[in-house]
Motif scaffolding. Structure first.
Motif, short mmCIF file in Angstrom:
data_model
loop_
_atom_site.label_atom_id
_atom_site.label_comp_id
_atom_site.label_asym_id
_atom_site.label_seq_id
_atom_site.Cartn_x
_atom_site.Cartn_y
_atom_site.Cartn_z
N PRO A 90 0.82 -0.99 -0.46
CA PRO A 90 0.37 0.18 0.10
C PRO A 90 0.49 1.25 0.00
N LEU A 91 0.52 2.07 -0.80
CA LEU A 91 1.32 3.40 -0.89
C LEU A 91 0.42 4.96 -1.47
N LEU A 92 0.62 5.78 -0.52
CA LEU A 92 0.28 6.88 -0.14
C LEU A 92 0.88 7.63 -0.20
N GLY A 93 0.65 9.06 -0.26
CA GLY A 93 1.73 10.77 0.29
C GLY A 93 0.83 11.26 1.06
N ILE A 94 1.45 12.38 1.74
CA ILE A 94 0.85 13.51 2.52
C ILE A 94 2.00 14.36 2.29
N ARG A 95 1.59 15.20 2.16
CA ARG A 95 2.03 16.87 2.30
C ARG A 95 2.29 17.31 3.66
N ILE A 96 3.59 17.45 3.69
CA ILE A 96 3.91 17.82 4.62
C ILE A 96 4.14 19.10 5.17
N HIS A 97 4.54 19.90 4.00
CA HIS A 97 5.50 21.14 3.75
C HIS A 97 4.82 22.17 4.76
N ALA A 98 3.56 22.30 5.16
CA ALA A 98 2.86 23.59 6.05
C ALA A 98 3.16 23.19 7.30
N LEU A 99 3.90 22.23 7.91
CA LEU A 99 4.19 22.17 9.17
C LEU A 99 5.67 23.56 8.94
N LYS A 100 6.16 23.33 10.04
CA LYS A 100 6.70 23.53 10.64
C LYS A 100 8.28 22.99 11.10
N ASP A 101 9.21 23.68 10.74
CA ASP A 101 10.87 23.40 10.63
C ASP A 101 11.77 23.36 11.95
N HIS A 103 13.28 25.58 12.43
CA HIS A 103 13.45 27.41 12.53
C HIS A 103 12.74 28.32 12.68
N GLN A 104 11.33 27.31 12.64
CA GLN A 104 10.06 27.65 12.63
C GLN A 104 9.64 27.87 11.41
N ARG A 105 10.24 27.77 10.27
CA ARG A 105 8.95 27.89 8.99
C ARG A 105 8.57 27.16 8.19
N THR A 106 7.07 26.74 7.65
CA THR A 106 7.42 26.43 6.51
C THR A 106 7.20 26.51 5.01
N ALA A 107 6.51 25.62 4.19
CA ALA A 107 7.93 25.48 2.88
C ALA A 107 6.76 25.37 1.83
N THR A 108 7.09 25.72 0.62
CA THR A 108 5.87 25.62 -0.36
C THR A 108 5.46 24.03 -0.26
N ALA A 109 5.18 24.02 -1.67
CA ALA A 109 3.97 22.77 -1.44
C ALA A 109 4.97 21.96 -2.94
N GLY A 110 5.93 20.85 -2.83
CA GLY A 110 6.92 19.89 -3.47
C GLY A 110 5.79 20.12 -4.98
N SER A 111 5.91 19.23 -5.73
CA SER A 111 5.01 18.38 -6.73
C SER A 111 4.81 16.56 -6.62
N ASN A 112 4.09 16.61 -6.97
CA ASN A 112 3.85 15.16 -6.86
C ASN A 112 4.44 14.16 -7.34
N PRO A 113 4.96 13.00 -6.35
CA PRO A 113 6.28 12.31 -6.78
C PRO A 113 5.43 11.36 -7.56
N PHE A 114 4.45 10.84 -7.42
CA PHE A 114 3.52 9.51 -8.31
C PHE A 114 3.84 10.09 -9.86
N PRO A 136 -5.66 20.30 5.90
CA PRO A 136 -6.36 21.33 5.54
C PRO A 136 -5.36 22.01 7.03
N GLY A 137 -5.61 23.62 7.38
CA GLY A 137 -5.42 24.36 8.24
C GLY A 137 -4.33 25.18 7.59
N TYR A 138 -4.84 26.43 8.59
CA TYR A 138 -4.43 28.17 8.35
C TYR A 138 -2.59 27.82 8.90
N ASP A 139 -2.62 26.72 9.93
CA ASP A 139 -1.47 27.34 9.77
C ASP A 139 -1.50 25.97 10.68
#
Length: 162
Positions: A90-101, A103-114, A136-139
């Motif tokens: 079973p294979l799936l993706g979850i976008r994590i760019h909106a979580l802080k790193d 340095h307390q920064r988020t990132a831009t969304a990357g392309s779909n690797p699939f 989903p989420g605003y922060d």
């Protein structure tokens, strides 16, 4: 209940975000390898990296690709996706760019690797089958809560090739 899964991600950019997800307790069976140990495996060459991935993935129930801003371009992530596909895991993706790193920064969304993996007999790609969840989420706090509340059901709904 945690589920045994192999976690695929871009170490340099996303290890901090991935740690947050692993600490949720929904994914069992994989710890993030410390950078020093990963560098030791990489220094032994491509065969050593492949062997490590193959061994770690062998008995996992699913493969979860945690998608950050540059995940789709990473060589070993590509290998892990193809390995999971060929192993019928079973294979799936979850976008994590909106979580802080760290340095307390988020990132831009990357392309779909699939989307970069196609079939010789059609125009379809893995992206036409493999679900990618965009929490989903605003922060970062809301995105974290969304992942925590849904990750088990997302893993359960990963695409399994018959």
């Amino acid at each position: 209940m945690s589920r045994s899964s192999f976690v695929s991600f871009h170490y340099q950019n996303d290890h901090w975000r991935v740690q947050q997800i692993l600490r949720m307790g929904a994914i069992d069976g994989q710890e993030i390898m410390p950078a020093q140990k990963w560098e030791t495996v990489k220094a032994r060459g491509d065969n050593a990296v492949q062997h490590w991935i193959d061994t770690e993935m062998a008995y996992k129930g699913a493969v979860v690709v945690l998608i950050g801003s540059q995940t789709a371009s990473r060589r070993w992530v590509k290998y892990e996706i193809q390995k999971a596909w060929m192993s019928r895991k079973p294979l799936l993706g979850i976008r994590i760019h909106a979580l802080k790193d760290e340095h307390q920064r988020t990132a831009t969304a990357g392309s779909n690797p699939f989307a970069q993996f196609g079939f010789s007999d059609s125009r379809l790609t893995y992206a036409d089958f493999v679900p990618v969840f965009d929490p989903p989420g605003y922060d970062s706090t809301q995105v974290y809560a969304s992942i925590k509340n849904n990750i088990e059901s997302w893993i359960a709904s990963g695409y399994r090739r018959s």
